[in-house]
Design an enzyme around this catalytic site. Sequence first.
Site, PDB file in Angstrom:
ATOM      1  N   ILE A   8      49.169  35.731  58.146  1.00  0.00           N
ATOM      2  CA  ILE A   8      47.800  34.734  57.993  1.00  0.00           C
ATOM      3  C   ILE A   8      46.784  35.011  58.729  1.00  0.00           C
ATOM      4  O   ILE A   8      45.702  34.771  58.384  1.00  0.00           O
ATOM      5  CB  ILE A   8      48.676  33.391  58.146  1.00  0.00           C
ATOM      6  CG1 ILE A   8      49.525  32.678  57.176  1.00  0.00           C
ATOM      7  CG2 ILE A   8      47.371  32.152  58.351  1.00  0.00           C
ATOM      8  CD1 ILE A   8      50.302  31.484  57.395  1.00  0.00           C
ATOM      9  N   TYR A  46      61.530  25.193  65.713  1.00  0.00           N
ATOM     10  CA  TYR A  46      60.293  25.314  65.058  1.00  0.00           C
ATOM     11  C   TYR A  46      59.367  24.101  64.780  1.00  0.00           C
ATOM     12  O   TYR A  46      58.260  23.975  64.752  1.00  0.00           O
ATOM     13  CB  TYR A  46      60.616  26.478  63.966  1.00  0.00           C
ATOM     14  CG  TYR A  46      59.246  26.798  63.215  1.00  0.00           C
ATOM     15  CD1 TYR A  46      58.457  28.012  63.723  1.00  0.00           C
ATOM     16  CD2 TYR A  46      58.966  26.232  61.946  1.00  0.00           C
ATOM     17  CE1 TYR A  46      57.489  28.224  62.888  1.00  0.00           C
ATOM     18  CE2 TYR A  46      57.905  26.715  61.170  1.00  0.00           C
ATOM     19  CZ  TYR A  46      57.138  27.706  61.724  1.00  0.00           C
ATOM     20  OH  TYR A  46      56.066  28.121  60.980  1.00  0.00           O
TER      21      TYR A  46
HETATM   22  N1  LIG Z   1      54.804  32.406  56.917  1.00  0.00           N
HETATM   23  C1  LIG Z   1      54.987  31.190  56.472  1.00  0.00           C
HETATM   24  O1  LIG Z   1      55.579  30.788  55.478  1.00  0.00           O
HETATM   25  C2  LIG Z   1      54.317  30.103  57.406  1.00  0.00           C
HETATM   26  C3  LIG Z   1      54.264  28.684  56.796  1.00  0.00           C
HETATM   27  C4  LIG Z   1      53.913  27.696  57.749  1.00  0.00           C
HETATM   28  C5  LIG Z   1      53.322  28.241  58.754  1.00  0.00           C
HETATM   29  N2  LIG Z   1      53.278  29.397  59.281  1.00  0.00           N
HETATM   30  C6  LIG Z   1      52.675  29.624  60.659  1.00  0.00           C
HETATM   31  O2  LIG Z   1      51.521  30.454  60.453  1.00  0.00           O
HETATM   32  C7  LIG Z   1      51.298  31.038  61.573  1.00  0.00           C
HETATM   33  C8  LIG Z   1      51.446  32.609  61.218  1.00  0.00           C
HETATM   34  O3  LIG Z   1      52.499  33.040  60.477  1.00  0.00           O
HETATM   35  P1  LIG Z   1      52.674  34.446  59.648  1.00  0.00           P
HETATM   36  O4  LIG Z   1      53.468  34.067  58.626  1.00  0.00           O
HETATM   37  O5  LIG Z   1      51.365  35.246  59.733  1.00  0.00           O
HETATM   38  O6  LIG Z   1      53.621  35.138  60.712  1.00  0.00           O
HETATM   39  P2  LIG Z   1      53.536  36.643  61.384  1.00  0.00           P
HETATM   40  O7  LIG Z   1      54.912  36.904  61.991  1.00  0.00           O
HETATM   41  O8  LIG Z   1      53.474  37.589  60.015  1.00  0.00           O
HETATM   42  O9  LIG Z   1      52.661  36.676  62.289  1.00  0.00           O
HETATM   43  C9  LIG Z   1      52.558  35.995  63.536  1.00  0.00           C
HETATM   44  C10 LIG Z   1      51.646  37.036  64.336  1.00  0.00           C
HETATM   45  O10 LIG Z   1      51.627  36.303  65.761  1.00  0.00           O
HETATM   46  C11 LIG Z   1      51.841  37.220  66.736  1.00  0.00           C
HETATM   47  N3  LIG Z   1      52.401  36.664  68.146  1.00  0.00           N
HETATM   48  C12 LIG Z   1      53.565  36.194  68.422  1.00  0.00           C
HETATM   49  N4  LIG Z   1      53.679  35.611  69.469  1.00  0.00           N
HETATM   50  C13 LIG Z   1      52.836  35.750  70.137  1.00  0.00           C
HETATM   51  C14 LIG Z   1      52.133  35.780  71.438  1.00  0.00           C
HETATM   52  N5  LIG Z   1      52.878  35.206  72.379  1.00  0.00           N
HETATM   53  N6  LIG Z   1      50.626  35.926  71.783  1.00  0.00           N
HETATM   54  C15 LIG Z   1      49.822  36.367  70.533  1.00  0.00           C
HETATM   55  N7  LIG Z   1      50.467  36.847  69.362  1.00  0.00           N
HETATM   56  C16 LIG Z   1      51.760  36.510  69.116  1.00  0.00           C
HETATM   57  C17 LIG Z   1      52.796  38.223  66.330  1.00  0.00           C
HETATM   58  O11 LIG Z   1      52.467  39.555  66.931  1.00  0.00           O
HETATM   59  C18 LIG Z   1      52.352  38.195  64.862  1.00  0.00           C
HETATM   60  O12 LIG Z   1      51.377  39.255  64.682  1.00  0.00           O
HETATM   61  C19 LIG Z   1      52.348  30.920  62.487  1.00  0.00           C
HETATM   62  O13 LIG Z   1      52.020  30.052  63.489  1.00  0.00           O
HETATM   63  C20 LIG Z   1      53.445  30.459  61.449  1.00  0.00           C
HETATM   64  O14 LIG Z   1      54.216  29.513  62.050  1.00  0.00           O
HETATM   65  C21 LIG Z   1      53.535  30.347  58.521  1.00  0.00           C
END
Ligand SMILES: NC(=O)c1ccc[n+]([C@@H]2O[C@H](COP(=O)([O-])OP(=O)(O)OC[C@H]3O[C@@H](n4cnc5c(N)ncnc54)[C@H](O)[C@@H]3O)[C@@H](O)[C@H]2O)c1
Length: 261
Positions: A19, A157
């Site tokens: 995202i 979460y």
């Molecule tokens: N994928 C889904 O279905 C979904 C749904 C709802 C919400 N979200 C939220 O959207 C956001 C992005 O999710 P995504 O699906 O792109 O996940 P992803 O795992 O692809 O990306 C998350 C990123 O956060 C980084 N990260 C983790 N810990 C960190 C820290 N301490 N400091 C800095 N960076 C850090 C990781 O290195 C990674 O690049 C998250 O907050 C997730 O909870 C995702």
Amino acid sequence: MEGRFAGRTVLISGAAGGIGTAVAQRLAGEGAHVALADLSLAGAENVAEGLRAGGLRASSHRLDVTSGPDVARVLDEVEGQAGGVTMAVTSAGIIYISPFLDVTREHWDRTLTVNLTGTFLVFQEVARRLVKGGESGRLVAISSVSGRGGRPDSADYAASKAGVISVVRSAALALASHNITVNAVCPGVVDTEMTRLIHAARANTSGITAEESLRRMAARIPLQRVQTAKDVADVVSFLLSDDAGYVTGQSINADGGMEMD
Ligand SMILES: NC(=O)c1ccc[n+]([C@@H]2O[C@H](COP(=O)([O-])OP(=O)(O)OC[C@H]3O[C@@H](n4cnc5c(N)ncnc54)[C@H](O)[C@@H]3O)[C@@H](O)[C@H]2O)c1
């Protein structure tokens, strides 16, 4: 670069992931300088390099959102390279899948620290600088529909994402008089690495494959498809734009109709 974010510098945490990367691509395409910040500097630089190759403005920064001093250091770094940050998007996040009875204290603390405290620390430090400089701004968090209800296999979460919705409301109230808006997007099931991880973990316990687990989940979404990261980035772009100038303290479900409150 022309575009509605021309001249703006936007910090995006978690920008090496699905995202965050899509948000960076969308905003850079609309003229912003995007500062891609992530625990994975190599991942952030890989995305930034691709954007710069396309003639867009992007920099990469190693950031651990759980550390206030690290957030301040990165903001100094970005300011030195591209000017003050007036917009921030917090997309850094983690998830563990385990039944409620098995959630460990270690996982509980880590999830709350990255997802909730990390969002708070970024918002607070960006806002401090905006208020000090008398600048208006926009803050957007990526929460989740999990924060709207419970989750039997990811209580930590869901709690962290409900907390993000609360921080958004408090920050919006505290910062409104400074013309800083604060909002969140609550995605549903997005096609990213995190979703693959969730369904691989569920497959381990349910006796079906990860693909089948995701397919069954998608079938329950009213719009009948898994969301793309771009679907989320489109809503973030709206919330950062002048079109959303009178919107603050809101957490918008962008989830294909999964949640309606
Ligand atoms: N994928 C889904 O279905 C979904 C749904 C709802 C919400 N979200 C939220 O959207 C956001 C992005 O999710 P995504 O699906 O792109 O996940 P992803 O795992 O692809 O990306 C998350 C990123 O956060 C980084 N990260 C983790 N810990 C960190 C820290 N301490 N400091 C800095 N960076 C850090 C990781 O290195 C990674 O690049 C998250 O907050 C997730 O909870 C995702």
